[in-house]
Scaffold this motif. Sequence first.
Motif, PDB file in Angstrom:
ATOM      1  N   ILE A   1      18.299   6.399 -19.684  1.00 25.36           N
ATOM      2  CA  ILE A   1      17.805   7.564 -20.422  1.00 25.36           C
ATOM      3  C   ILE A   1      16.498   7.235 -21.132  1.00 25.36           C
ATOM      4  O   ILE A   1      15.609   8.100 -21.272  1.00 25.36           O
ATOM      5  CB  ILE A   1      18.875   8.061 -21.430  1.00 25.36           C
ATOM      6  CG1 ILE A   1      18.528   9.481 -21.904  1.00 25.36           C
ATOM      7  CG2 ILE A   1      19.023   7.104 -22.591  1.00 25.36           C
ATOM      8  CD1 ILE A   1      18.719  10.540 -20.872  1.00 25.36           C
ATOM      9  N   GLU A   2      16.303   5.977 -21.529  1.00 28.06           N
ATOM     10  CA  GLU A   2      15.047   5.586 -22.175  1.00 28.06           C
ATOM     11  C   GLU A   2      13.884   5.692 -21.196  1.00 28.06           C
ATOM     12  O   GLU A   2      12.794   6.160 -21.551  1.00 28.06           O
ATOM     13  CB  GLU A   2      15.145   4.149 -22.722  1.00 28.06           C
ATOM     14  CG  GLU A   2      16.080   3.983 -23.908  1.00 28.06           C
ATOM     15  CD  GLU A   2      17.549   3.933 -23.482  1.00 28.06           C
ATOM     16  OE1 GLU A   2      17.818   3.798 -22.257  1.00 28.06           O
ATOM     17  OE2 GLU A   2      18.424   4.039 -24.364  1.00 28.06           O
ATOM     18  N   LYS A   3      14.105   5.278 -19.955  1.00 24.79           N
ATOM     19  CA  LYS A   3      13.035   5.363 -18.957  1.00 24.79           C
ATOM     20  C   LYS A   3      12.779   6.817 -18.562  1.00 24.79           C
ATOM     21  O   LYS A   3      11.637   7.200 -18.277  1.00 24.79           O
ATOM     22  CB  LYS A   3      13.389   4.515 -17.741  1.00 24.79           C
ATOM     23  CG  LYS A   3      13.299   3.018 -18.028  1.00 24.79           C
ATOM     24  CD  LYS A   3      13.627   2.166 -16.819  1.00 24.79           C
ATOM     25  CE  LYS A   3      13.475   0.684 -17.154  1.00 24.79           C
ATOM     26  NZ  LYS A   3      13.852  -0.198 -16.012  1.00 24.79           N
ATOM     27  N   VAL A   4      13.832   7.624 -18.547  1.00 29.02           N
ATOM     28  CA  VAL A   4      13.645   9.051 -18.279  1.00 29.02           C
ATOM     29  C   VAL A   4      12.739   9.662 -19.336  1.00 29.02           C
ATOM     30  O   VAL A   4      11.793  10.409 -19.022  1.00 29.02           O
ATOM     31  CB  VAL A   4      14.999   9.788 -18.242  1.00 29.02           C
ATOM     32  CG1 VAL A   4      14.780  11.297 -18.167  1.00 29.02           C
ATOM     33  CG2 VAL A   4      15.828   9.321 -17.055  1.00 29.02           C
TER      34      VAL A   4
ATOM     35  N   GLN B   1      19.415  20.251 -20.344  1.00 26.64           N
ATOM     36  CA  GLN B   1      18.706  21.036 -21.351  1.00 26.64           C
ATOM     37  C   GLN B   1      18.159  20.153 -22.466  1.00 26.64           C
ATOM     38  O   GLN B   1      17.067  20.414 -22.999  1.00 26.64           O
ATOM     39  CB  GLN B   1      19.610  22.138 -21.907  1.00 26.64           C
ATOM     40  CG  GLN B   1      19.931  23.212 -20.880  1.00 26.64           C
ATOM     41  CD  GLN B   1      20.364  24.527 -21.498  1.00 26.64           C
ATOM     42  OE1 GLN B   1      19.970  24.855 -22.615  1.00 26.64           O
ATOM     43  NE2 GLN B   1      21.163  25.283 -20.777  1.00 26.64           N
ATOM     44  N   GLU B   2      18.884  19.097 -22.807  1.00 28.00           N
ATOM     45  CA  GLU B   2      18.386  18.179 -23.840  1.00 28.00           C
ATOM     46  C   GLU B   2      17.096  17.502 -23.372  1.00 28.00           C
ATOM     47  O   GLU B   2      16.156  17.326 -24.169  1.00 28.00           O
ATOM     48  CB  GLU B   2      19.452  17.129 -24.154  1.00 28.00           C
ATOM     49  CG  GLU B   2      19.078  16.183 -25.302  1.00 28.00           C
ATOM     50  CD  GLU B   2      18.237  14.983 -24.849  1.00 28.00           C
ATOM     51  OE1 GLU B   2      17.351  14.546 -25.625  1.00 28.00           O
ATOM     52  OE2 GLU B   2      18.458  14.498 -23.728  1.00 28.00           O
TER      53      GLU B   2
ATOM     54  N   VAL C   1       9.535  19.484 -24.143  1.00 32.00           N
ATOM     55  CA  VAL C   1       8.873  20.498 -24.966  1.00 32.00           C
ATOM     56  C   VAL C   1       8.353  19.870 -26.258  1.00 32.00           C
ATOM     57  O   VAL C   1       7.223  20.135 -26.695  1.00 32.00           O
ATOM     58  CB  VAL C   1       9.846  21.660 -25.272  1.00 32.00           C
ATOM     59  CG1 VAL C   1       9.287  22.573 -26.359  1.00 32.00           C
ATOM     60  CG2 VAL C   1      10.121  22.463 -24.004  1.00 32.00           C
ATOM     61  N   SER C   2       9.164  19.005 -26.877  1.00 25.81           N
ATOM     62  CA  SER C   2       8.740  18.361 -28.128  1.00 25.81           C
ATOM     63  C   SER C   2       7.556  17.434 -27.900  1.00 25.81           C
ATOM     64  O   SER C   2       6.663  17.336 -28.753  1.00 25.81           O
ATOM     65  CB  SER C   2       9.911  17.594 -28.750  1.00 25.81           C
ATOM     66  OG  SER C   2      10.226  16.428 -27.995  1.00 25.81           O
ATOM     67  N   ARG C   3       7.505  16.768 -26.751  1.00 31.57           N
ATOM     68  CA  ARG C   3       6.382  15.867 -26.464  1.00 31.57           C
ATOM     69  C   ARG C   3       5.112  16.658 -26.149  1.00 31.57           C
ATOM     70  O   ARG C   3       4.009  16.217 -26.474  1.00 31.57           O
ATOM     71  CB  ARG C   3       6.728  14.927 -25.305  1.00 31.57           C
ATOM     72  CG  ARG C   3       7.895  13.994 -25.572  1.00 31.57           C
ATOM     73  CD  ARG C   3       7.781  13.311 -26.934  1.00 31.57           C
ATOM     74  NE  ARG C   3       6.658  12.374 -26.983  1.00 31.57           N
ATOM     75  CZ  ARG C   3       6.177  11.855 -28.110  1.00 31.57           C
ATOM     76  NH1 ARG C   3       6.671  12.208 -29.283  1.00 31.57           N
ATOM     77  NH2 ARG C   3       5.173  11.001 -28.067  1.00 31.57           N
ATOM     78  N   CYS C   4       5.260  17.821 -25.546  1.00 34.65           N
ATOM     79  CA  CYS C   4       4.086  18.679 -25.353  1.00 34.65           C
ATOM     80  C   CYS C   4       3.481  19.043 -26.706  1.00 34.65           C
ATOM     81  O   CYS C   4       2.251  19.009 -26.888  1.00 34.65           O
ATOM     82  CB  CYS C   4       4.464  19.947 -24.594  1.00 34.65           C
ATOM     83  SG  CYS C   4       4.744  19.706 -22.829  1.00 34.65           S
ATOM     84  N   SER C   5       4.332  19.385 -27.661  1.00 33.43           N
ATOM     85  CA  SER C   5       3.856  19.702 -29.005  1.00 33.43           C
ATOM     86  C   SER C   5       3.149  18.504 -29.618  1.00 33.43           C
ATOM     87  O   SER C   5       2.102  18.642 -30.277  1.00 33.43           O
ATOM     88  CB  SER C   5       5.030  20.139 -29.877  1.00 33.43           C
ATOM     89  OG  SER C   5       4.618  20.391 -31.203  1.00 33.43           O
TER      90      SER C   5
END
Length: 404
Positions: free
Chosen positions: A179-182, A324-325, A331-335
């Motif tokens: 999940i960290e690499k994802v 969804q998570e 989305v948060s990284r785009c911000s």
Amino acid sequence: MLATLGDSVQLIGVALKGVGTLLRDWLGELIGRSLPFRPEQVLLPDTLNRLLNDGALPTWQGPADIRGVVLQDVPSVSSNCQNLILSIQQSEPASLPASLFVKVPMESLATRWFFTVINSWQLESYFFRHVAPTLPLRLPRTYATAYRGGRFYLVQENLHEDVEVSLFTNLDMIQGPSIEKVRGCLDTLACLHATHYGLTESEQDHLLPRSMHLFLSPTMGRTARSLNRMALKPCMARCPGVIPENVRLDYLRTMSHWDDLLHHWFSGPLSLLHGDSHLGNFFVSGTETGMLDWQAAHWGKGVRDVQYFLINSLPADFLADNEQELVSYYVSRCSHYGVAVDFEETWEQYRGFTFHTLMTIVVSIGFGALNEEQDQLMAEILRRAIAAIGRVDYHDWLDDLLSK
């Protein structure tokens, strides 16, 4: 019936054009005007020097003066190219590292025809010459590239020599990364999509012309529609019983409303996309996550890269629990990179673009232009794409879109 006939006529014309290009390459080879692509040609010091010096990028000072070349025995699997890792001996002072990565077309005639038709090699060569220097991402350093006829080459750094670099394999694709690499990959995609977000059409054309767009260019757009529509039947023949009837019907319905879908997929603020953003085209470099193989770069909505990455790269059960998570994380990284996007809107776009993963693997399997080493992985990706179509309820998403 008329659509199918039109597709057939379109593909026949494109096929003949591709055959003509390959024929000109062959004739050019007789008089020494075509680019070399066989390993034994590239291994000649004079040939490698010519490729480097003729196709040198401004970011590399050169010139090359290579005196000896040895092919390293390092496996480097590609679906459409020969990846050569070469040790080189140079005159002093050396202008290049001690080893290079060289990418040239596969020798298979069918593969060369297919990738000539879809312009992937021309696009990648253009990308590394004109677009790559504008991106704040870790990309392979490129020393030289050129495209002529149905052939191309890339000469880049050998990432295997960088002790901080880790590359992903087919096994990583099947098992799925941590999940960290994802999250590292999603962060890189957010950075990429924010860099040229919301440019005008003329600004986009200046950087990466729409004439090279996989879906919107006047020639490639029609070819893509024909390939996508006609690939379903041979794909189902090669993978009998894998594609359910309801998915088959949704596929055909999508293709019958292709122009409506294009308008929806590619309207509004767009970003520069990688276009083939599966795990195998990422690499870890220290604390960064970089990207390889830009043969499908185009303008589109960033979430297209996101769904393609997640669906291709993660086992369906794992993705179902985290989907969804992970989209919310993107989305948060785009911000973080300065582009504010709404999660609900992004999720609806994700549902619609899920068709792209199915469509891409159907074409790859249906027209069989890839190598046999990829068969197991491709069958798994097909199953993942079908699972995603059901999981996000693409059928209802398509109903809602067409009802509007």
